[in-house]
Enzyme design. Structure first.
Site, PDB file in Angstrom:
ATOM      1  N   SER A 282       0.846  -1.191   0.000  1.00 60.36           N
ATOM      2  CA  SER A 282       0.000   0.000   0.000  1.00 60.36           C
ATOM      3  C   SER A 282       0.880   1.239   0.000  1.00 60.36           C
ATOM      4  CB  SER A 282      -0.904   0.005   1.236  1.00 60.36           C
ATOM      5  OG  SER A 282      -1.477   1.276   1.441  1.00 60.36           O
ATOM      6  N   ARG A 321     -25.589 -11.817 -43.873  1.00 62.61           N
ATOM      7  CA  ARG A 321     -24.348 -11.341 -43.245  1.00 62.61           C
ATOM      8  C   ARG A 321     -24.647 -10.021 -42.571  1.00 62.61           C
ATOM      9  NH1 ARG A 321     -21.119 -11.661 -47.207  1.00 62.61           N
ATOM     10  NH2 ARG A 321     -20.525 -13.786 -46.651  1.00 62.61           N
TER      11      ARG A 321
END
Length: 399
Positions: A282, A321
């Site tokens: 941290s 398509r």
């Protein structure tokens, strides 16, 4: 933006965040260069299959195959045309035609459309990616079942709905992590024939302009040479295979996320039944050991699940398509595959560095030693893993 950022999503290709979200082996299999190579191989195979079907002269087929396999096309060479055409195949085919001479160029890309080439190439990539993921799954299952076996007698407080319930062996919880992964390996063998298919339908999916008997020989030879399954008909607008792939990736990532979520709770300061080694630091609190790898398993599961909705949305392919739906697939499943592969690597690293505090677990479990059928369930999972591994590697009973 880098090549991998364009192909598999911002964070999977980021230099800064790649160590969290990316996977070098799988990202390389899905890279632009690998895709171009796969598309050129499809063109080479198409010419060779055309010769077998009596559609392409032998000399022309040999010339096209040699040219396709010898071309080195950098992604940058196709980028502008892809932005214009919406797909890289037309520009690639132009370059291949220029690489052969005279009348041979007329036999390049014979009977195919761009989707045939791109879909078939991507399925070749998918086959390689899934082999990597399955290998890692097998390794993770082996480690989890060994750990479950080793901790049959390690009693811990079982918890339901966030509350301490009854004592339970740690081995049973770990077996519960392994069991779905074993099932997912079986699911993979079941879905691959539906997913890993060759696509060859021509402009509107009917192989128009080619004699039906010759077309039948062409598509059979095309699929066989690519090592792909021949579907009943070209799937230009039938996208359930990729949707199933996405679902499977989400199942795997979700199972890994469950492991991460459990370990995050077990590693909480006030519980401290495990310690996650290799933990992150941290910036403000030097005493903390942040459980980064466990967090990443949960985050990857959420990331993959989030992308699944887009891939399922692409099932709506209109008419013969649909470029809009088709394009969504390219961004979705490769990113899901990379994130899932990365999560598997993190899971392996997590087990490497995991420290189990047996006294702390047993102290919280109290004096209870009623294991019920836990040993029997652990045995079943271990046997299931062994049986599945034998079947998937070709050993054991015939399928």
């Amino acid at each position: 933006m880098s090549e991998h950022e364009r192909e598999t999503g911002l964070f999977t290709g980021s230099v800064l965040f790649g160590g969290l979200w990316s996977d070098g082996e799988v990202t390389e299999l899905l890279s632009d260069r690998t895709l171009i190579g796969a598309m050129l191989e499809v063109e080479a195979v198409l010419a060779e299959a055309g010769q077998v079907a009596g559609l392409v002269p032998a000399a022309a087929a040999a010339a096209i195959a040699a040219a396709a396999r010898g071309l080195d096309i950098a992604p940058e060479m196709l980028a502008a045309a892809t932005a214009r055409d919406g797909v890289p195949v037309p520009a690639m085919v132009q370059r291949l035609r220029r690489a052969v001479t005279g009348e041979v160029a007329g036999f390049v890309h014979l009977g195919a459309t761009s989707q045939d080439v791109l879909d078939s190439a991507m399925m070749r990539q998918a086959a390689q990616v899934l082999a990597v993921i399955d290998r890692r799954l097998a390794q993770l299952v082996a480690r989890l079942t060994a750990l479950a076996d080793a901790h049959r007698a390690t009693m811990m407080a079982g918890r339901t709905r966030g509350q301490i319930a009854l004592p339970v062996p740690l081995g049973l919880r770990i077996a519960g992590w392994a069991a779905p992964l074993i099932r997912h390996r079986r699911r993979l063998t079941e879905l691959q024939p539906r997913l890993l298919v060759a696509t060859l339908g021509g402009p509107v999916g009917s192989l128009s302009g080619i004699d039906p008997d010759a077309a039948a020989r062409l598509e059979a030879e095309f699929a066989a040479r690519l090592g792909l399954t021949l579907p009943p008909m070209p799937g230009h607008a039938q996208r359930d295979g990729l949707a199933e792939l996405g679902s499977w990736l989400s199942l795997v990532a979700g199972a890994l996320g469950k492991i991460g979520a459990d370990l995050l709770i077990m590693a909480r300061s006030e519980i401290a039944e495990v310690r996650i080694g290799g933990a992150g630091g941290s910036s403000a609190m030097p005493h903390k050991r942040n459980p980064v790898r466990a967090e990443l398993l949960v985050a990857a599961a959420r990331e993959v699940a989030g992308r699944l909705g887009a891939l399922h949305g692409a099932l709506i392919h209109a008419e013969e398509r649909d470029g809009a739906a088709w394009t969504v697939e390219w961004q979705s499943w490769p990113a899901m595959a990379v994130a899932t592969a990365a999560a598997l690597n993190h899971a392996g690293g997590l087990l490497d560095d995991l420290e189990i505090d047996v006294p702390a677990m047993q102290a919280r479990a109290g004096d209870g030693d009623d294991r019920g059928s836990a040993n029997r369930f652990i045995d079943r999972v271990i046997a299931d893993a062994s049986h599945a591994d034998g079947r998937l590697s070709g050993e054991g009973e015939d399928a």
